[in-house]
Design an enzyme around this catalytic site. Structure first.
Site, PDB file in Angstrom:
ATOM      1  N   PRO A 125     -48.720  28.106 -29.389  1.00 29.34           N
ATOM      2  CA  PRO A 125     -47.521  28.973 -28.773  1.00 29.34           C
ATOM      3  C   PRO A 125     -46.394  28.104 -28.755  1.00 29.34           C
ATOM      4  O   PRO A 125     -46.277  26.910 -28.321  1.00 29.34           O
ATOM      5  CB  PRO A 125     -48.253  28.725 -27.281  1.00 29.34           C
ATOM      6  CG  PRO A 125     -49.645  28.229 -27.532  1.00 29.34           C
ATOM      7  CD  PRO A 125     -49.648  27.389 -28.674  1.00 29.34           C
ATOM      8  N   GLU A 126     -45.328  28.998 -29.087  1.00 32.03           N
ATOM      9  CA  GLU A 126     -43.913  28.532 -29.004  1.00 32.03           C
ATOM     10  C   GLU A 126     -43.133  29.080 -27.572  1.00 32.03           C
ATOM     11  O   GLU A 126     -43.877  30.014 -26.832  1.00 32.03           O
ATOM     12  CB  GLU A 126     -43.001  29.070 -30.206  1.00 32.03           C
ATOM     13  CG  GLU A 126     -43.717  28.427 -31.621  1.00 32.03           C
ATOM     14  CD  GLU A 126     -42.914  27.455 -32.283  1.00 32.03           C
ATOM     15  OE1 GLU A 126     -41.935  26.966 -31.461  1.00 32.03           O
ATOM     16  OE2 GLU A 126     -42.939  27.428 -33.197  1.00 32.03           O
TER      17      GLU A 126
END
Ligand SMILES: [Zn+2]
Length: 271
Positions: free
Chosen positions: A2-3
């Site tokens: 997840p960014e």
């Protein structure tokens, strides 16, 4: 992984389900995340009211008044809101039971995520205290980026991925923002002029803002708060396109390793 856009998407999705709710119970099934989940967490959290859900870099901050629950999704974590009686899967390590008969569940197959507690001002927590500015806030601008890169011989790509310079610019968004700003990833950070810093700061902001608007993008198993896969396969300019023709000029996109990460750029469009 997840960014920032995925984490911000998760925050926006989860906030209405958490804000104003009382924590009725805490279930720790496996405390062995990146750091151990504190054993005393159930006693600390039971009865507290969640005031808000905030974000700093890729940390989600559950403000409980007396203190803050710090959550990180690591490499593979996801958070969902579920009915209280939902059976847990083997990767469901942590639940926060809420007063409305729901729970927030952390699933994290690779266990690089984190669940931590901090009493008092959360921004003084060791994980947060030395972070650089948020890319979408006003203090991240051309002058700041120019000032913080002067004299630096490391590459501009590594610089914008450094959390002390600016938080939350992961590999995908660093590659894309540099293409859009016309700057080669290997250029020494100290050689990027003020006008080019201005362009780069603006492209970092717009790249992230667009990804957030699209609901976050990912190549893996991020699941958003409604339980649907959160990936939105974006049309990248350069990321993951080594050898393919540049969408602007047709030249083949170059790919190389830079500090363990893949960098992609166009030799014609980026100087
Ligand atoms: Zn090109």
């Amino acid at each position: 992984m997840p960014e920032l856009p995925e984490v911000e998407t998760a925050r926006r999705g989860l906030a209405p389900h958490l804000t104003g709710k009382t924590i009725t119970d805490v279930v720790i099934r496996n405390a062995s995340l990146r750091w151990p989940i504190p054993k005393n967490l159930p006693g600390l959290l039971r009865g507290l009211i969640i005031r808000s859900l905030k974000r700093r870099a890729k940390y989600l901050l559950v403000d409980c008044g007396d203190g803050t629950l710090i959550l990180h999704l690591g490499m593979s974590g996801s958070l969902r809101i579920l009915p209280a009686n939902t059976p847990a899967d083997k990767h469901d390590h942590f639940d926060l039971s809420l007063s409305d008969g729901t729970l927030m569940r952390l699933r994290d197959p690779r266990r690089f995520g984190a669940v931590l507690w901090h009493s008092g001002d959360v921004h003084t927590h060791p994980l947060l205290a030395s972070l650089g500015p948020e890319p979408l806030e006003k203090d991240f601008d051309a002058n700041y980026l120019h000032r913080s890169t002067r004299g630096r011989i490391i590459s501009i790509k590594q610089c914008i991925m450094d959390n002390h310079v600016v938080v939350g610019v992961g590999n995908i968004y660093a590659n894309e923002a540099l293409f859009r700003a016309g700057i080669r990833p290997r250029l020494a950070a100290g050689r990027v002029s003020l006008p080019r810093c201005s362009r780069l700061a603006a492209e970092i902001r717009s790249t992230l803002t667009e990804a957030i608007a699209q609901g976050g993008s990912t190549l893996r198993d991020f699941v958003n708060s409604t339980g649907q896969p959160g990936y939105f396969q974006q049309n990248y300019w350069v990321y993951g396109r080594g050898g393919d023709p540049c969408k602007r000029c047709g030249a083949p996109i170059k790919q190389f390793k830079q500090g363990q990460r893949s960098s992609f750029y166009c030799q014609k469009c980026q100087k």
